[in-house]
Every structure is written in structure tokens, then in C-alpha cells.
Design an enzyme around this catalytic site. Structure first.
Site, PDB file in Angstrom:
ATOM      1  N   ASP A  91      10.086   4.061  -3.335  1.00  0.00           N
ATOM      2  CA  ASP A  91       9.556   4.798  -2.725  1.00  0.00           C
ATOM      3  C   ASP A  91       9.306   6.037  -2.907  1.00  0.00           C
ATOM      4  O   ASP A  91       8.307   6.895  -2.492  1.00  0.00           O
ATOM      5  CB  ASP A  91       9.865   4.639  -1.087  1.00  0.00           C
ATOM      6  CG  ASP A  91       9.498   3.420  -0.390  1.00  0.00           C
ATOM      7  OD1 ASP A  91       9.994   2.364  -0.689  1.00  0.00           O
ATOM      8  OD2 ASP A  91       8.612   3.493   0.504  1.00  0.00           O
ATOM      9  N   ASN A 142      14.574   2.884  -2.539  1.00  0.00           N
ATOM     10  CA  ASN A 142      13.830   1.815  -2.044  1.00  0.00           C
ATOM     11  C   ASN A 142      14.233   1.049  -0.901  1.00  0.00           C
ATOM     12  O   ASN A 142      15.386   1.645  -0.619  1.00  0.00           O
ATOM     13  CB  ASN A 142      13.605   0.794  -3.312  1.00  0.00           C
ATOM     14  CG  ASN A 142      12.546  -0.305  -3.046  1.00  0.00           C
ATOM     15  OD1 ASN A 142      11.419  -0.268  -2.670  1.00  0.00           O
ATOM     16  ND2 ASN A 142      12.805  -1.528  -3.092  1.00  0.00           N
ATOM     17  N   LYS A 143      13.718   0.128  -0.581  1.00  0.00           N
ATOM     18  CA  LYS A 143      14.285  -0.448   0.942  1.00  0.00           C
ATOM     19  C   LYS A 143      15.597  -0.812   0.959  1.00  0.00           C
ATOM     20  O   LYS A 143      16.403  -1.242  -0.080  1.00  0.00           O
ATOM     21  CB  LYS A 143      13.451  -1.873   0.999  1.00  0.00           C
ATOM     22  CG  LYS A 143      13.922  -2.512   2.127  1.00  0.00           C
ATOM     23  CD  LYS A 143      13.556  -1.857   3.406  1.00  0.00           C
ATOM     24  CE  LYS A 143      12.395  -1.561   3.561  1.00  0.00           C
ATOM     25  NZ  LYS A 143      12.273  -0.285   4.636  1.00  0.00           N
ATOM     26  N   ARG A 153       6.463   9.438   8.197  1.00  0.00           N
ATOM     27  CA  ARG A 153       7.609   8.848   7.396  1.00  0.00           C
ATOM     28  C   ARG A 153       8.148   9.630   6.258  1.00  0.00           C
ATOM     29  O   ARG A 153       7.342  10.221   5.569  1.00  0.00           O
ATOM     30  CB  ARG A 153       7.216   7.226   6.833  1.00  0.00           C
ATOM     31  CG  ARG A 153       7.003   6.350   8.119  1.00  0.00           C
ATOM     32  CD  ARG A 153       6.540   4.957   7.565  1.00  0.00           C
ATOM     33  NE  ARG A 153       8.049   4.334   7.349  1.00  0.00           N
ATOM     34  CZ  ARG A 153       8.438   3.335   6.738  1.00  0.00           C
ATOM     35  NH1 ARG A 153       7.394   2.530   6.129  1.00  0.00           N
ATOM     36  NH2 ARG A 153       9.516   2.725   6.600  1.00  0.00           N
ATOM     37  N   ARG A 179       2.418  -0.452   5.876  1.00  0.00           N
ATOM     38  CA  ARG A 179       3.521   0.145   5.171  1.00  0.00           C
ATOM     39  C   ARG A 179       3.623  -0.234   3.892  1.00  0.00           C
ATOM     40  O   ARG A 179       2.743  -0.824   3.449  1.00  0.00           O
ATOM     41  CB  ARG A 179       4.913  -0.676   5.846  1.00  0.00           C
ATOM     42  CG  ARG A 179       4.952  -1.747   6.473  1.00  0.00           C
ATOM     43  CD  ARG A 179       4.810  -3.011   5.640  1.00  0.00           C
ATOM     44  NE  ARG A 179       5.527  -2.799   4.580  1.00  0.00           N
ATOM     45  CZ  ARG A 179       5.559  -3.477   3.199  1.00  0.00           C
ATOM     46  NH1 ARG A 179       4.486  -4.181   3.073  1.00  0.00           N
ATOM     47  NH2 ARG A 179       6.449  -3.424   2.441  1.00  0.00           N
ATOM     48  N   GLY A 180       4.609   0.551   3.097  1.00  0.00           N
ATOM     49  CA  GLY A 180       4.654   0.090   1.558  1.00  0.00           C
ATOM     50  C   GLY A 180       4.201   1.662   1.201  1.00  0.00           C
ATOM     51  O   GLY A 180       3.190   2.065   1.423  1.00  0.00           O
ATOM     52  N   ALA A 181       4.694   2.201   0.203  1.00  0.00           N
ATOM     53  CA  ALA A 181       4.600   3.473  -0.199  1.00  0.00           C
ATOM     54  C   ALA A 181       3.346   3.706  -0.508  1.00  0.00           C
ATOM     55  O   ALA A 181       2.451   4.689  -0.202  1.00  0.00           O
ATOM     56  CB  ALA A 181       5.503   4.092  -1.491  1.00  0.00           C
ATOM     57  N   GLN A 207      10.457  -7.914   5.706  1.00  0.00           N
ATOM     58  CA  GLN A 207       8.917  -7.812   4.955  1.00  0.00           C
ATOM     59  C   GLN A 207       9.160  -8.920   3.714  1.00  0.00           C
ATOM     60  O   GLN A 207       8.140  -9.281   3.176  1.00  0.00           O
ATOM     61  CB  GLN A 207       9.289  -6.319   4.088  1.00  0.00           C
ATOM     62  CG  GLN A 207       8.746  -5.164   5.290  1.00  0.00           C
ATOM     63  CD  GLN A 207      10.308  -4.491   5.608  1.00  0.00           C
ATOM     64  OE1 GLN A 207      11.225  -5.174   5.658  1.00  0.00           O
ATOM     65  NE2 GLN A 207      10.037  -3.221   5.910  1.00  0.00           N
TER      66      GLN A 207
HETATM   67  O1  MRU Z   1       9.731   0.500   5.174  1.00  0.00           O
HETATM   68  P1  MRU Z   1       8.586  -0.215   4.239  1.00  0.00           P
HETATM   69  O2  MRU Z   1       8.421  -1.608   4.408  1.00  0.00           O
HETATM   70  O3  MRU Z   1       7.436   0.464   4.103  1.00  0.00           O
HETATM   71  O4  MRU Z   1       9.466  -0.101   2.888  1.00  0.00           O
HETATM   72  C1  MRU Z   1       8.783  -0.470   1.401  1.00  0.00           C
HETATM   73  C2  MRU Z   1       9.432  -0.723   0.326  1.00  0.00           C
HETATM   74  O5  MRU Z   1      10.717  -0.400   0.437  1.00  0.00           O
HETATM   75  C3  MRU Z   1       8.812  -1.089  -0.878  1.00  0.00           C
HETATM   76  O6  MRU Z   1       9.585  -1.674  -1.644  1.00  0.00           O
HETATM   77  C4  MRU Z   1       8.180   0.370  -1.559  1.00  0.00           C
HETATM   78  O7  MRU Z   1       7.343   0.941  -0.628  1.00  0.00           O
HETATM   79  C5  MRU Z   1       7.289  -0.259  -2.784  1.00  0.00           C
HETATM   80  S1  MRU Z   1       5.918  -0.948  -2.289  1.00  0.00           S
HETATM   81  C6  MRU Z   1       4.983  -1.146  -3.740  1.00  0.00           C
END
Ligand code: MRU
Length: 330
Positions: free
Chosen positions: A220, A230-231, A81, A46-48, A179
């Protein structure tokens, strides 16, 4: 040892199962595109930026399986996603190579190298924002696990810490999937950067009592006007930071900038299963048949952003439009 979220082993994708951290460090090795798609969907990875690179390798793997056309593979990986634009950038890079009859794994490797290089540059560009003594708050995980190596929001902190800055990081736990508590705390602990995990609801308290000097998060998807997704919970942190006069930074590689979306209203927000909210650490906490809503992201308007930490330096929201047109954008 620096953390790496994923790497290539021949024609397989190896990745850390992030669902099991910090309790267990388990590496999965995937040799089917359908398994890569599942790993992205269920947040094994996970993470963009990391899901963009995983999807690029997913395309490369699909190109060696008989059952996929280019379009079918792109559809499979693109349906995992919706919010992080990086996913689609990664797919597109390898889609092009495949459609032109080029070797696909080197194309995925090049995309990975680009992301890792840009994250390293974000570290350099952002490190100067953190003075010798700084208390910094971050939300979710925007570290190496989210980006392959280095991180976005965590990269400047790592570089500043390596250069001797005395940092302290407030880590929002980041409900519902934790996370922050699970992944960011694990990464900071490995780097020996002092931190404390706080419940998401405590961030305002620490900002109001003068214990936060700045906030830095990842993103994201960043629209042309600087609104960004973002999250879930990021928006609240940004509003409270502004209320308290605390600078708020957003760190991202170019793959997260989406020149096709004029503003935040055009950003698709993923809604995940209610069960994630109705339970805590796999234990059901709400009444049986309880209802929940579970948006995984929120959108923060540009007026709350002090600066975007890009690979090419720190850019204010006002200058972002210029930067977009100079680069051409994704
Ligand atoms: O749902 P996730 O864990 O994939 O969400 C991740 C985030 O929101 C991060 O802050 C974002 O992807 C930036 S990661 C460098």
C-alpha cells in the site's frame, strides 16, 4: 474473461461491489463524487492501485458537479483511506488537469492506462521468479480486483501460469475482511490456477514444513528505504519466511512508491472499526460490548524483502534508493 475492477461509462464510474464477492457479481454505477468517496471508504472498491484510479475518476466526476472546488473535491476523496499512497497520486493527477482547465476524464483515463500498463509489466518482470513447479504463498488480494486489471502480486503468477509453469498458490484467508478467501480465491479459480485457502495462522506451518517455495504480496506504500505497508499480517509472514530461508517478494506499480517517506515509521496506518474484528461473516462472535483493535495494515522492515517486483524489473531493497532518485518518485 479477465476481471476488471472498474471502468468508465461516459461520465460515470462503474465498479464491481467487492463486498459481495464471491457470492454475487454486482456492478454499481456512480455519478457523484460523494458516492465514489463512500465506495472507497466502505471498501466496495479496495486495493491500493484500484482506489487510486477510483479516486482519479472521483475527481473527474466532481469537476462536473457544481458544488465542488478542486480543493474541496481533493479533500473529500483524500479523507477516505490514509495508508495507500496511490489514492493521493490518483487524486493529484486529475487535480492538476482540473486546476489547469483541462478536461478531467481524459486525465483519469490516462492514469488508469498507466496503472494497467505497469501491472502488465510487473507480470512480465516477475514471471521469471517462478520456476516450472512452484508453490507460492500470497496474502490479502493483490489481483485485478485490487488494481483495475492484472494485479500486482498475482500478475507474475498469471503470466507464469499462461506460459506453462505448474503453480500452486497458498491463499491466506486474510481476517477480518477475508480478501484472500473471497477475492484471491475467486480470481485464481477463474484463471484455473490451483490454490488452497488457509487460515492466516497456518502460513508458518506450511513454510516450516517445506511446502512454500516463495512468498509474493502487494503493498500500500513503500518508503524510500524499502520498508513497506501492506495488509495486516504481512509482517508476520515476512519474518517467518526469512526464518525459513524462503524468498519474499513485494510487487507494486510506481504509484505505490512514496519518496517523501524516509522509512516505515513515517507511514500512516489505518485503524478500522472494531466491529470488523468482533464478528465473522456478519455474525457477532465476541461477547456483547467486547473490545477490539483493528489496524488494517502493518509495516514490514526492508530487511525481510528479497526483491521489489516493479514495472522496470526486480529491485533489491539495497538498490531501491538509487531507483527512487533516478525516477524522481511520487
Ligand atoms: O484493505 P485493502 O483490501 O484495500 O488492502 C489491500 C492490500 O493490502 C493489498 O495487498 C495492497 O493494496 C496491494 S494491492 C495490489
Amino acid at each position: 474473461m479477465p476481471v476488471r475492477a472498474l471502468w468508465r461509462e461516459g461520465e460515470r464510474l462503474a465498479l464491481i461491489d467487492q463486498r459481495l464477492l464471491p457470492g454475487r457479481l454486482k456492478v454499481l454505477r456512480l455519478s457523484r463524487a460523494a458516492d465514489v468517496a463512500m465506495a472507497i471508504r466502505n471498501m466496495t472498491v479496495r486495493g491500493a492501485p484500484a482506489i487510486g484510479v477510483a479516486a482519479a475518476y472521483g475527481m473527474a466526476i466532481a469537476s462536473k458537479e457544481k458544488r465542488y472546488t478542486v480543493a474541496r473535491a481533493a479533500r473529500l476523496l483524500g479523507s477516505t483511506r490514509p495508508t495507500a499512497v496511490d489514492l493521493f497520486v490518483g487524486i493529484e493527477r486529475v487535480r492538476k488537469a482540473w486546476a489547469q482547465g483541462e478536461d478531467t476524464f481524459p486525465a483519469a483515463d490516462r492514469y488508469r492506462d498507466e496503472i494497467v500498463g505497469e501491472c502488465r509489466q510487473i507480470g512480465e518482470a516477475g514471471a521469471k521468479l517462478f520456476k516450472s513447479h512452484s508453490k507460492v504463498l500470497t496474502h490479502c488480494n493483490a489481483g485485478a480486483l485490487a488494481t483495475v486489471e492484472w494485479g500486482t502480486a498475482l500478475a507474475p503468477l498469471r503470466v507464469a501460469h499462461d506460459r506453462g509453469a505448474e503453480l500452486f498458490v497458498w491463499v491466506d484467508e486474510t481476517r477480518p475482511l477475508l480478501q484472500g478467501a473471497r477475492l484471491t480465491a475467486w480470481e485464481l479459480g477463474r484463471e484455473r490456477i490451483p490454490y488452497a485457502v488457509i487460515v492466516d495462522n497456518a502460513a508458518g506451518h506450511f513454510m516450516a514444513t517445506g511446502e512454500v517455495d516463495s512468498v509474493i504480496v502487494g503493498a500500500d506504500r513503500i518508503a524510500r528505504n524499502g520498508d513497506f505497508a501492506n495488509k495486516i499480517g504481512t509482517y508476520e509472514k515476512a519474518v517467518v519466511a526469512k526464518e525459513n530461508g524462503i524468498p519474499f517478494y513485494v510487487a507494486a506499480p510506481w504509484s505505490t512508491f512514496d519518496s517523501r517517506r524516509p522509512n516505515g515509521e513515517a507511514i500512516p496506518v489505518e485503524e478500522r472499526r472494531p466491529e470488523e474484528v468482533l464478528s465473522y461473516a456478519a455474525k457477532v462472535t465476541a461477547p456483547k460490548n467486547g473490545r477490539a483493535r483493528n489496524p488494517a495494515f502493518d509495516v514490514t522492515p526492508n530487511r525481510f524483502v528479497t526483491g521489489f517486483v516493479t514495472p522496470d524489473g526486480v529491485v533489491t531493497p539495497r538498490r531501491l534508493a538509487k531507483t527512487f532518485s533516478a525516477r524522481g518518485g511520487n
